[in-house]
Design a protein around this motif. Structure first.
Motif, PDB file in Angstrom:
ATOM      1  N   VAL A 188      36.278  42.161  49.053  1.00 48.82           N
ATOM      2  CA  VAL A 188      37.649  42.027  48.567  1.00 48.82           C
ATOM      3  C   VAL A 188      37.630  41.256  47.256  1.00 48.82           C
ATOM      4  O   VAL A 188      37.019  40.188  47.163  1.00 48.82           O
ATOM      5  N   TYR A 189      38.311  41.804  46.260  1.00 50.08           N
ATOM      6  CA  TYR A 189      38.395  41.193  44.933  1.00 50.08           C
ATOM      7  C   TYR A 189      39.862  41.113  44.515  1.00 50.08           C
ATOM      8  O   TYR A 189      40.592  42.089  44.658  1.00 50.08           O
ATOM      9  N   VAL A 190      40.260  39.974  44.006  1.00 50.02           N
ATOM     10  CA  VAL A 190      41.589  39.806  43.418  1.00 50.02           C
ATOM     11  C   VAL A 190      41.381  39.323  41.994  1.00 50.02           C
ATOM     12  O   VAL A 190      40.711  38.305  41.771  1.00 50.02           O
ATOM     13  N   TYR A 278      45.644  42.386  40.546  1.00 50.35           N
ATOM     14  CA  TYR A 278      45.017  43.590  41.075  1.00 50.35           C
ATOM     15  C   TYR A 278      44.246  43.207  42.343  1.00 50.35           C
ATOM     16  O   TYR A 278      43.578  42.166  42.381  1.00 50.35           O
ATOM     17  N   TYR A 279      44.354  44.077  43.354  1.00 46.69           N
ATOM     18  CA  TYR A 279      43.650  43.857  44.612  1.00 46.69           C
ATOM     19  C   TYR A 279      42.712  45.036  44.836  1.00 46.69           C
ATOM     20  O   TYR A 279      43.145  46.192  44.837  1.00 46.69           O
ATOM     21  N   SER A 281      39.729  46.600  47.397  1.00 51.75           N
ATOM     22  CA  SER A 281      38.956  46.591  48.641  1.00 51.75           C
ATOM     23  C   SER A 281      37.783  47.542  48.443  1.00 51.75           C
ATOM     24  O   SER A 281      37.976  48.727  48.135  1.00 51.75           O
TER      25      SER A 281
END
Length: 622
Positions: A188-190, A278-279, A281
């Motif tokens: 997971v990246y934000v 921005y999210y 997965s």
């Protein structure tokens, strides 16, 4: 008594101000500790005995349970049924207040009766979306004055209690979600919607990439994606930022800190609001890609294999049929998929399929099983099959894979080998018998003559055998056989001995018999006939006769002498006559004509064409 409906007090009244001060004082405490402090503050502000702060029961809508209780001091929490209580009205209708006589109005509320309550004020706890979360109720054992003011104060405290409940719930959800995201096997990246630098990256991503969170905060998405330039990534993300798309799904590769890369599937979305982030997965699909590549290689191998490769269910229904199977059995995949494998099995071998499926169901491999199957045109074909169980992801046997090899040529070779061994044994016996016959017939008055005659005849037999060996003991060209028997005449071949006939072959047994006959004829011609002087000639011809006349075709061979001494029939028949007549007649099951004409000996053989192979081309005449 009906609910009191006196006009509300002014917010600036002393009791309202006291309540606000009490609420402000207790609001310095947050979380679960806020609620006991709040019910105490409310009891003090309204000078009442009881305060109940309740939430709805999580699984039973007919009940509530207390969060904090004041009964002239802190009291234990409990749960109670809403039926026949004023609290039920609060849940469904909103704020209610009763200045006195509450137990007479709700005689079935056992809790009120046991408490000895006289007055009651209650307000619902509502979320920001208007959902009822619970209720706040104050009760006293004496009538309550200024009931409207009390109602307003209870509503203010209820609003603050609801806000704290919602904040705690949200914090709990966020904490739980955060922990779930942190522990997720998915990466997971934000990252920031403007700078595109990473804000949050979960543990799975950090460990896979080899970066710390501090290092990642200085990195952008395109720094991790070697397949994208900065401009390409921003151009792709623009569709999310502009709202043209709600999310993007794509596959790419990520680059670790050590430079290695791995395949990933990405779902990217833009979340608007206070954060504007921005999210992403991301799932590591390296194993899936490897499996896909392995599957593609396997499919290519199966598609290009010359062997028939077939898969079937446990009931024998065909699931796949490769081009090798199409070529081997003559059926297309469209014709066979969905039909039973028994279609290929001869009627007298149907039990083989029962035995095979029984073994497959028990997880056994059926290997190198030689059998016979049927082509689409009904012709049998020899095959060797290997059949293996097919298992699913849970290890359950769901079918079988079958690889069939065409062993027709091998079977033919084995049959030829058996026939050859039998034939060699037979020929060896015949050869020994022939040698014995030659020895018996080569009777002479003195040993020297016997030895010479016997040697000549054995050499003639050996010459025929040489031709047979040269041709693998298969059919022998007649031209080669004739020349092997007359080779010792040297220059006479082509000058005084003419050989002509089509390209025909005769079988081995016939070749031995004709070879001996030609030797005896040549020996007789050299001693007494056309080759005993300087001007005689011999013409040796062969052909297939009867085709043009519509009769059954037959093989004919002629030895004709001319120009030699006058010929007379011998007084007795020696071994030579036996060979060229009776022995040859028996060997080829044909007719022999031996004519001692004055102009020269004529020998003619006629037999079935089953001993020869016919070809139209003609040999030149010498």
């Amino acid at each position: 008594m009906e609910p009191n409906s006196t006009p509300p007090p002014s917010p600036g009244s002393p009791s309202y101000l006291l309540a606000q001060e009490e609420l402000a004082a207790c609001s310095r405490v947050v979380g679960e500790a806020f609620f006991p402090v709040m019910v105490q503050a409310l009891a003090h502000a309204l000078s009442v005995r009881w305060v109940l702060l309740c939430s709805l029961h999580p699984s039973d809508p007919s009940k509530v349970r207390t969060i904090a209780v004041w009964d002239n001091g802190p009291a234990d929490n409990f749960e109670y049924c809403l039926e026949h209580t004023p609290c039920a009205d609060i849940i469904t209708e909103g704020t209610c207040h009763y200045s006195d006589g509450i137990t007479r109005l709700f005689p079935h509320d056992e809790t009120l009766v046991e408490m000895g309550a006289e007055s009651y004020v209650g307000a619902p706890l509502r979320s920001t979306s208007g959902e009822v979360l619970g209720l706040l109720a104050v009760l006293d054992d004496k009538p309550m004055e200024r009931i409207q003011t009390a109602s307003e104060i209870v509503e203010v405290f209820a609003g603050r209690a609801a806000a704290e409940l919602e904040r705690i719930a949200r914090a709990s959800i966020n904490e739980r979600l955060g922990q779930i995201v942190e522990d997720s096997v998915s990466e997971v990246y934000v990252f920031d919607g403007k700078t595109h630098r990473f804000i949050l990256v979960n543990r799975g991503a950090r460990e896979n990439l080899g970066y710390t969170i501090e290092e990642l905060r200085c990195v952008t998405p395109w720094d991790l994606k070697p397949e994208f330039t900065r401009e390409e990534f921003l151009r792709m993300a623009e569709s999310l930022y502009s709202g043209a798309k709600s999310h993007l799904n794509f596959e790419t590769v990520l680059q670790r800190k050590d430079g290695s890369v791995y395949d990933v599937a990405v779902q990217l979305q833009y979340i608007r609001g206070a954060e504007d982030v921005y999210y992403a997965s991301i799932t590591d699909i390296t194993e899936r890609k490897r499996a896909e590549q392995a599957r593609a290689h396997l499919v290519a191998i199966v598609a290009s294999a010359r062997e028939a490769i077939v898969s079937k269910e446990l009931n024998g229904m065909i699931k796949s049929w490769n081009p090798g199977a199409e070529q081997m059995f003559g059926y297309s995949a469209a014709e066979m998929v969905g039909t039973s494998i028994r279609r290929l099995i001869p009627p007298d071998r149907q039990n083989e399929e029962d035995e095979i499926l029984s073994k497959i169901k028990h997880g056994e491999l059926v290997g190198n099983f030689d059998t016979i199957r049927l082509r689409s045109d009904g012709r049998p074909i020899d095959v060797s099959v290997t059949i293996s169980p097919i298992v699913d992801g849970d290890g359950n046997i769901i079918g079988a894979s079958k690889i069939a090899h065409d062993i027709s040529e091998r079977k033919r070779a084995e049959q030829r080998e058996r026939l050859l061994m039998h034939e060699m044994n037979h020929r060896a016996k015949n050869l020994l018998a022939l040698v014995q016959a030659i020895a018996r017939q080569t009777i002479a008055g003195d040993p020297e003559t016997f030895t010479r005659r016997f040697g000549d005849r054995i050499r003639a037999l050996a010459a025929s055998n040489d031709v047979l060996v040269h041709n693998g003991w298969q059919d022998v060209p007649i031209d080669d056989l004739v020349r092997s028997q007359l080779a010792h005449f040297g220059e006479a071949m082509g000058a005084r001995i003419r050989v002509s006939g089509p390209d025909l072959k005769i079988d081995a047994a016939t070749a031995q018999a004709i070879g001996l006959a030609l030797h005896e004829l040549a020996t007789n011609a050299a001693k007494y006939g056309a080759l005993s002087n300087d001007c005689g000639t011999v013409a040796i011809t062969w052909k297939i006769v009867g085709d043009d006349e519509g009769l059954e075709p037959r093989f004919s061979m002629v030895w004709m002498e001319n120009g030699g001494p006058p010929v007379t029939m011998p007084a007795r028949k020696g071994f030579g006559s036996t060979v060229v007549d009776r022995m040859l007649r028996a060997s080829v099951n044909g007719d022999i004509d031996l004519d001692f004409a004055p102009g020269g000996l004529v020998w003619r053989l006629t037999c079935s064409t089953s001993t020869v192979g016919h070809d139209a081309s003609e040999k030149p005449t010498y």
